[in-house]
Design a protein around this motif. Structure first.
Motif, PDB file in Angstrom:
ATOM      1  N   ASP A 137       0.827  -1.210   0.000  1.00  0.00           N
ATOM      2  CA  ASP A 137       0.000   0.000   0.000  1.00  0.00           C
ATOM      3  C   ASP A 137       0.857   1.253   0.000  1.00  0.00           C
ATOM      4  N   GLU A 138       1.914   1.257   0.797  1.00  0.00           N
ATOM      5  CA  GLU A 138       2.803   2.415   0.854  1.00  0.00           C
ATOM      6  C   GLU A 138       3.518   2.621  -0.473  1.00  0.00           C
ATOM      7  N   GLU A 139       3.944   1.524  -1.102  1.00  0.00           N
ATOM      8  CA  GLU A 139       4.577   1.625  -2.422  1.00  0.00           C
ATOM      9  C   GLU A 139       3.597   2.215  -3.433  1.00  0.00           C
ATOM     10  N   ASN A 140       2.356   1.731  -3.391  1.00  0.00           N
ATOM     11  CA  ASN A 140       1.339   2.234  -4.315  1.00  0.00           C
ATOM     12  C   ASN A 140       1.068   3.719  -4.085  1.00  0.00           C
ATOM     13  N   GLN A 141       1.088   4.149  -2.826  1.00  0.00           N
ATOM     14  CA  GLN A 141       0.868   5.565  -2.526  1.00  0.00           C
ATOM     15  C   GLN A 141       1.972   6.421  -3.144  1.00  0.00           C
ATOM     16  N   VAL A 142       3.199   5.930  -3.105  1.00  0.00           N
ATOM     17  CA  VAL A 142       4.322   6.668  -3.693  1.00  0.00           C
ATOM     18  C   VAL A 142       4.136   6.782  -5.206  1.00  0.00           C
ATOM     19  N   GLN A 154       6.734  10.318 -19.947  1.00  0.00           N
ATOM     20  CA  GLN A 154       7.056   9.880 -18.589  1.00  0.00           C
ATOM     21  C   GLN A 154       5.841   9.274 -17.901  1.00  0.00           C
ATOM     22  N   MET A 155       4.671   9.866 -18.118  1.00  0.00           N
ATOM     23  CA  MET A 155       3.446   9.337 -17.517  1.00  0.00           C
ATOM     24  C   MET A 155       3.117   7.949 -18.065  1.00  0.00           C
ATOM     25  N   THR A 156       3.409   7.732 -19.339  1.00  0.00           N
ATOM     26  CA  THR A 156       3.177   6.421 -19.948  1.00  0.00           C
ATOM     27  C   THR A 156       4.026   5.356 -19.261  1.00  0.00           C
ATOM     28  N   VAL A 157       5.271   5.695 -18.981  1.00  0.00           N
ATOM     29  CA  VAL A 157       6.158   4.754 -18.287  1.00  0.00           C
ATOM     30  C   VAL A 157       5.659   4.531 -16.863  1.00  0.00           C
ATOM     31  N   LEU A 158       5.282   5.587 -16.188  1.00  0.00           N
ATOM     32  CA  LEU A 158       4.838   5.507 -14.795  1.00  0.00           C
ATOM     33  C   LEU A 158       3.551   4.703 -14.649  1.00  0.00           C
ATOM     34  N   GLU A 159       2.688   4.738 -15.663  1.00  0.00           N
ATOM     35  CA  GLU A 159       1.419   3.995 -15.616  1.00  0.00           C
ATOM     36  C   GLU A 159       1.627   2.501 -15.428  1.00  0.00           C
ATOM     37  N   GLN A 160       2.770   1.989 -15.879  1.00  0.00           N
ATOM     38  CA  GLN A 160       3.064   0.558 -15.733  1.00  0.00           C
ATOM     39  C   GLN A 160       3.119   0.139 -14.271  1.00  0.00           C
ATOM     40  N   TYR A 161       3.423   1.077 -13.391  1.00  0.00           N
ATOM     41  CA  TYR A 161       3.625   0.761 -11.979  1.00  0.00           C
ATOM     42  C   TYR A 161       2.446   1.181 -11.104  1.00  0.00           C
ATOM     43  N   MET A 162       1.433   1.790 -11.730  1.00  0.00           N
ATOM     44  CA  MET A 162       0.256   2.240 -10.991  1.00  0.00           C
ATOM     45  C   MET A 162      -0.568   1.037 -10.540  1.00  0.00           C
ATOM     46  N   PRO A 163      -1.191   1.152  -9.355  1.00  0.00           N
ATOM     47  CA  PRO A 163      -2.092   0.082  -8.935  1.00  0.00           C
ATOM     48  C   PRO A 163      -3.311   0.032  -9.857  1.00  0.00           C
ATOM     49  N   GLN A 164      -3.964  -1.110  -9.906  1.00  0.00           N
ATOM     50  CA  GLN A 164      -5.156  -1.275 -10.741  1.00  0.00           C
ATOM     51  C   GLN A 164      -6.207  -0.255 -10.325  1.00  0.00           C
ATOM     52  N   GLN A 165      -6.697   0.506 -11.291  1.00  0.00           N
ATOM     53  CA  GLN A 165      -7.667   1.570 -11.016  1.00  0.00           C
ATOM     54  C   GLN A 165      -9.098   1.036 -11.111  1.00  0.00           C
ATOM     55  N   LEU A 166      -9.958   1.578 -10.252  1.00  0.00           N
ATOM     56  CA  LEU A 166     -11.363   1.209 -10.260  1.00  0.00           C
ATOM     57  C   LEU A 166     -12.076   1.923 -11.405  1.00  0.00           C
ATOM     58  N   SER A 167     -13.069   1.271 -11.979  1.00  0.00           N
ATOM     59  CA  SER A 167     -13.882   1.931 -12.999  1.00  0.00           C
ATOM     60  C   SER A 167     -14.863   2.864 -12.288  1.00  0.00           C
ATOM     61  N   GLU A 168     -15.475   3.751 -13.055  1.00  0.00           N
ATOM     62  CA  GLU A 168     -16.419   4.696 -12.444  1.00  0.00           C
ATOM     63  C   GLU A 168     -17.615   3.960 -11.845  1.00  0.00           C
ATOM     64  N   SER A 169     -18.080   2.895 -12.500  1.00  0.00           N
ATOM     65  CA  SER A 169     -19.230   2.155 -11.966  1.00  0.00           C
ATOM     66  C   SER A 169     -18.861   1.429 -10.667  1.00  0.00           C
ATOM     67  N   GLU A 170     -17.649   0.867 -10.605  1.00  0.00           N
ATOM     68  CA  GLU A 170     -17.204   0.229  -9.365  1.00  0.00           C
ATOM     69  C   GLU A 170     -17.109   1.264  -8.241  1.00  0.00           C
TER      70      GLU A 170
END
Length: 149
Positions: free
Chosen positions: A47-52, A82-98
């Motif tokens: 969780d802490e890694e994901n927050q970073v 840079q954002m494209t590269v960073l997206e690889q490490y992002m946690p799985q995002q919730l959809s708007e309906s979820e």
């Protein structure tokens, strides 16, 4: 595989392929993770890694907005890369309906019904979805849910 291990592997690949953008983003992310580890005084949890990672992405988005306002097309393009590269490490995002389902459940649990409950509901939802949804999207969904009710 931990995020740190993944970053080390990806850094080696970026070095071998002479991918300067990926390499700089990975180094920046590793540095941010190390700083957070020093700050908290222990190995980081997932969780802490994901927050970073989420924090780094937010900084990139803020920079992108500033560069677009300033008419700096060169920096806009670089920041998007840079954002494209960073997206690889992002946690799985919730959809708007979820996210809407989570907001409705939490609103029912805490009894949030009017716009005056926005802060209370927003705090509870952000604690629940930490890192899995952008704050602006959460804010929009919370506002919409309180207007309907």
């Amino acid at each position: 595989m931990s995020l740190t291990d993944q970053l080390m592997t990806d850094m080696k690949v970026a070095m071998k392929s002479h991918d300067k953008t990926s390499l700089s983003v990975i180094r920046l992310l590793k540095s941010a993770l190390m700083n957070k580890k020093i700050e908290v005084g222990h190995d980081l949890t997932t969780d802490e890694e994901n927050q970073v990672v989420v924090s780094q992405m937010k900084q990139q988005k803020d920079s992108l907005a500033d560069f677009e306002k300033g008419g700096r097309a060169d920096l806009v393009a670089a920041t998007k890369e840079q954002m494209t590269v960073l997206e690889q490490y992002m946690p799985q995002q919730l959809s708007e309906s979820e996210l809407q389902q989570i907001v409705q459940k939490i609103a029912t649990d805490i009894g949030a019904e009017s716009k005056t409950d926005f802060g209370k509901l927003m705090k509870a939802v952000m604690a629940e979805v930490h890192g899995q949804a952008d704050g602006s999207l959460v804010s929009k969904v919370v506002k919409d849910s309180l207007q309907e009710g």
